[in-house]
Write a protein that holds these residues in place. Sequence first.
Motif, PDB file in Angstrom:
ATOM      1  N   MET A 188       0.822  -1.211   0.000  1.00  0.00           N
ATOM      2  CA  MET A 188       0.000   0.000   0.000  1.00  0.00           C
ATOM      3  C   MET A 188       0.857   1.263   0.000  1.00  0.00           C
ATOM      4  O   MET A 188       0.529   2.259  -0.650  1.00  0.00           O
ATOM      5  N   THR A 189       1.996   1.225   0.713  1.00  0.00           N
ATOM      6  CA  THR A 189       2.825   2.431   0.772  1.00  0.00           C
ATOM      7  C   THR A 189       3.389   2.801  -0.598  1.00  0.00           C
ATOM      8  O   THR A 189       3.753   3.966  -0.822  1.00  0.00           O
ATOM      9  N   ASN A 190       3.462   1.837  -1.518  1.00  0.00           N
ATOM     10  CA  ASN A 190       3.951   2.146  -2.858  1.00  0.00           C
ATOM     11  C   ASN A 190       3.056   3.144  -3.571  1.00  0.00           C
ATOM     12  O   ASN A 190       3.487   3.830  -4.496  1.00  0.00           O
ATOM     13  N   LEU A 191       1.787   3.223  -3.173  1.00  0.00           N
ATOM     14  CA  LEU A 191       0.863   4.177  -3.772  1.00  0.00           C
ATOM     15  C   LEU A 191       1.327   5.623  -3.562  1.00  0.00           C
ATOM     16  O   LEU A 191       1.007   6.506  -4.338  1.00  0.00           O
ATOM     17  N   PHE A 192       2.074   5.845  -2.492  1.00  0.00           N
ATOM     18  CA  PHE A 192       2.506   7.200  -2.139  1.00  0.00           C
ATOM     19  C   PHE A 192       3.973   7.451  -2.473  1.00  0.00           C
ATOM     20  O   PHE A 192       4.509   8.503  -2.145  1.00  0.00           O
ATOM     21  N   ASN A 193       4.616   6.491  -3.121  1.00  0.00           N
ATOM     22  CA  ASN A 193       6.031   6.597  -3.451  1.00  0.00           C
ATOM     23  C   ASN A 193       6.224   7.489  -4.684  1.00  0.00           C
ATOM     24  O   ASN A 193       5.666   7.221  -5.745  1.00  0.00           O
ATOM     25  N   LEU A 194       7.013   8.529  -4.533  1.00  0.00           N
ATOM     26  CA  LEU A 194       7.254   9.469  -5.643  1.00  0.00           C
ATOM     27  C   LEU A 194       8.659   9.322  -6.236  1.00  0.00           C
ATOM     28  O   LEU A 194       9.109  10.199  -6.972  1.00  0.00           O
ATOM     29  N   SER A 195       9.320   8.218  -5.951  1.00  0.00           N
ATOM     30  CA  SER A 195      10.651   7.985  -6.505  1.00  0.00           C
ATOM     31  C   SER A 195      10.588   7.987  -8.033  1.00  0.00           C
ATOM     32  O   SER A 195       9.687   7.388  -8.620  1.00  0.00           O
ATOM     33  N   GLY A 196      11.532   8.677  -8.646  1.00  0.00           N
ATOM     34  CA  GLY A 196      11.560   8.763 -10.098  1.00  0.00           C
ATOM     35  C   GLY A 196      10.696   9.868 -10.660  1.00  0.00           C
ATOM     36  O   GLY A 196      10.689  10.102 -11.873  1.00  0.00           O
ATOM     37  N   LYS A 197       9.974  10.591  -9.787  1.00  0.00           N
ATOM     38  CA  LYS A 197       9.120  11.690 -10.225  1.00  0.00           C
ATOM     39  C   LYS A 197       9.835  13.026 -10.038  1.00  0.00           C
ATOM     40  O   LYS A 197      10.633  13.198  -9.119  1.00  0.00           O
ATOM     41  N   THR A 198       9.528  13.948 -10.916  1.00  0.00           N
ATOM     42  CA  THR A 198      10.072  15.303 -10.819  1.00  0.00           C
ATOM     43  C   THR A 198       8.939  16.269 -10.514  1.00  0.00           C
ATOM     44  O   THR A 198       7.937  16.297 -11.228  1.00  0.00           O
ATOM     45  N   ALA A 199       9.099  17.038  -9.447  1.00  0.00           N
ATOM     46  CA  ALA A 199       8.048  17.957  -9.004  1.00  0.00           C
ATOM     47  C   ALA A 199       8.526  19.399  -9.102  1.00  0.00           C
ATOM     48  O   ALA A 199       9.582  19.749  -8.553  1.00  0.00           O
ATOM     49  N   LEU A 200       7.763  20.232  -9.804  1.00  0.00           N
ATOM     50  CA  LEU A 200       8.049  21.655  -9.914  1.00  0.00           C
ATOM     51  C   LEU A 200       7.128  22.409  -8.965  1.00  0.00           C
ATOM     52  O   LEU A 200       5.904  22.306  -9.072  1.00  0.00           O
ATOM     53  N   ILE A 201       7.722  23.149  -8.031  1.00  0.00           N
ATOM     54  CA  ILE A 201       6.941  23.900  -7.037  1.00  0.00           C
ATOM     55  C   ILE A 201       7.247  25.382  -7.209  1.00  0.00           C
ATOM     56  O   ILE A 201       8.392  25.827  -6.990  1.00  0.00           O
ATOM     57  N   THR A 202       6.268  26.167  -7.614  1.00  0.00           N
ATOM     58  CA  THR A 202       6.491  27.605  -7.752  1.00  0.00           C
ATOM     59  C   THR A 202       6.432  28.249  -6.371  1.00  0.00           C
ATOM     60  O   THR A 202       5.597  27.895  -5.542  1.00  0.00           O
ATOM     61  N   LEU A 233       7.128  16.347  -0.587  1.00  0.00           N
ATOM     62  CA  LEU A 233       7.273  15.619  -1.845  1.00  0.00           C
ATOM     63  C   LEU A 233       8.651  14.983  -1.947  1.00  0.00           C
ATOM     64  O   LEU A 233       8.798  13.842  -2.392  1.00  0.00           O
ATOM     65  N   ALA A 234       9.679  15.719  -1.509  1.00  0.00           N
ATOM     66  CA  ALA A 234      11.038  15.180  -1.543  1.00  0.00           C
ATOM     67  C   ALA A 234      11.187  13.993  -0.603  1.00  0.00           C
ATOM     68  O   ALA A 234      11.870  13.013  -0.925  1.00  0.00           O
ATOM     69  N   SER A 235      10.543  14.061   0.563  1.00  0.00           N
ATOM     70  CA  SER A 235      10.627  12.956   1.521  1.00  0.00           C
ATOM     71  C   SER A 235      10.002  11.687   0.971  1.00  0.00           C
ATOM     72  O   SER A 235      10.341  10.580   1.396  1.00  0.00           O
ATOM     73  N   ALA A 236       9.068  11.856   0.003  1.00  0.00           N
ATOM     74  CA  ALA A 236       8.433  10.700  -0.637  1.00  0.00           C
ATOM     75  C   ALA A 236       9.215  10.230  -1.858  1.00  0.00           C
ATOM     76  O   ALA A 236       8.798   9.299  -2.540  1.00  0.00           O
ATOM     77  N   GLY A 237      10.338  10.910  -2.149  1.00  0.00           N
ATOM     78  CA  GLY A 237      11.217  10.450  -3.213  1.00  0.00           C
ATOM     79  C   GLY A 237      11.310  11.328  -4.436  1.00  0.00           C
ATOM     80  O   GLY A 237      12.071  11.026  -5.359  1.00  0.00           O
ATOM     81  N   ALA A 238      10.547  12.423  -4.495  1.00  0.00           N
ATOM     82  CA  ALA A 238      10.537  13.260  -5.695  1.00  0.00           C
ATOM     83  C   ALA A 238      11.787  14.123  -5.797  1.00  0.00           C
ATOM     84  O   ALA A 238      12.343  14.572  -4.782  1.00  0.00           O
ATOM     85  N   GLU A 239      12.227  14.366  -7.026  1.00  0.00           N
ATOM     86  CA  GLU A 239      13.247  15.369  -7.299  1.00  0.00           C
ATOM     87  C   GLU A 239      12.555  16.716  -7.379  1.00  0.00           C
ATOM     88  O   GLU A 239      11.502  16.844  -8.011  1.00  0.00           O
ATOM     89  N   LEU A 240      13.136  17.745  -6.744  1.00  0.00           N
ATOM     90  CA  LEU A 240      12.504  19.053  -6.664  1.00  0.00           C
ATOM     91  C   LEU A 240      13.066  20.042  -7.679  1.00  0.00           C
ATOM     92  O   LEU A 240      14.275  20.106  -7.895  1.00  0.00           O
ATOM     93  N   ILE A 241      12.162  20.804  -8.268  1.00  0.00           N
ATOM     94  CA  ILE A 241      12.524  21.977  -9.055  1.00  0.00           C
ATOM     95  C   ILE A 241      11.776  23.147  -8.424  1.00  0.00           C
ATOM     96  O   ILE A 241      10.541  23.155  -8.376  1.00  0.00           O
ATOM     97  N   ILE A 242      12.520  24.102  -7.903  1.00  0.00           N
ATOM     98  CA  ILE A 242      11.931  25.217  -7.164  1.00  0.00           C
ATOM     99  C   ILE A 242      12.071  26.498  -7.975  1.00  0.00           C
ATOM    100  O   ILE A 242      13.146  26.786  -8.506  1.00  0.00           O
ATOM    101  N   THR A 243      10.996  27.265  -8.075  1.00  0.00           N
ATOM    102  CA  THR A 243      11.079  28.556  -8.746  1.00  0.00           C
ATOM    103  C   THR A 243      10.869  29.681  -7.741  1.00  0.00           C
ATOM    104  O   THR A 243      10.206  29.518  -6.718  1.00  0.00           O
ATOM    105  N   SER A 244      11.457  30.828  -8.057  1.00  0.00           N
ATOM    106  CA  SER A 244      11.324  32.001  -7.201  1.00  0.00           C
ATOM    107  C   SER A 244      11.635  33.238  -8.028  1.00  0.00           C
ATOM    108  O   SER A 244      12.181  33.146  -9.127  1.00  0.00           O
TER     109      SER A 244
END
Length: 261
Positions: free
Chosen positions: A1-15, A29-40
């Motif tokens: 079930m925890t695999n449903l929340f696994n974001l490994s291999g995903k790239t997330a863009l957060i403005t 999102l990073a704690s769940a495995g996502a790579e972060l792209i941050i804008t500012s």
Amino acid sequence: MTNLFNLSGKTALITGGTHGLGLAMAEGLASAGAELIITSTTPSKLEEALIYFHSKNYKATGYIFDVTDEKEAAKQIEIIEEKHHKIDILVNNAGIIKRVLAVDMPVEDFRKVIDVDLVGPFIMAQLVVKGMIERKAGKIINICSMMSELGRENVSAYASAKGGLKMLTKSLATEWAKHNIQVNGIGPGYFATAQTAPIRVDGNPFNEFIISRTPEGRWGNPEDLAGTAIFLASEASNFINGQIIYVDGGILATLGKASNE
């Protein structure tokens, strides 16, 4: 079930993911495995955020641009997709508020809030969704507000933008669902951030009002948003579309306490 929340291999863009609620959701999102792209739009804040993420051993990259500048945003998204290959998750978090009574608010300021809080998310979603459509998968999370549902004095522009963002969320979800793209929103309640610190002191009438108005009897902590962000970014929400999840400690569920309670 925890695999449903696994974001490994995903790239997330957060403005606007450099501080406050945006940083907390990005960290979730990073704690769940996502790579972060941050804008500012502020280099110093972006640098501080990246130092923080890297100290946690999260993979994070930053880009400076204004989400309301469609030409510059398009250029930067092209660069991001070329470098990172894909954007799986978009969190439209960048926003502003101007607390001015409607009778006194300059139209220019009203337009500015609408531009950042409503037009900006549209521009970013329109740019990012093209790759999502090609891949037949994607998650877009718009950061709405309790003001997407309620009015309040001196925030007419903000409430108008956030109400519009709620309906934009529903409209985009309707249009893009056939491509296996989920567009949902998060509506934060009142949270303990640096911005609210001056009004969260004991004895401040607004502090007392928020605590009494919230069934949980407290301000939200930024990390309270992480779980909802992970959920809406993950496979666990694959059949949820066009919804706004309010993370508000129950404020919208109640009329409030009677004065004699």
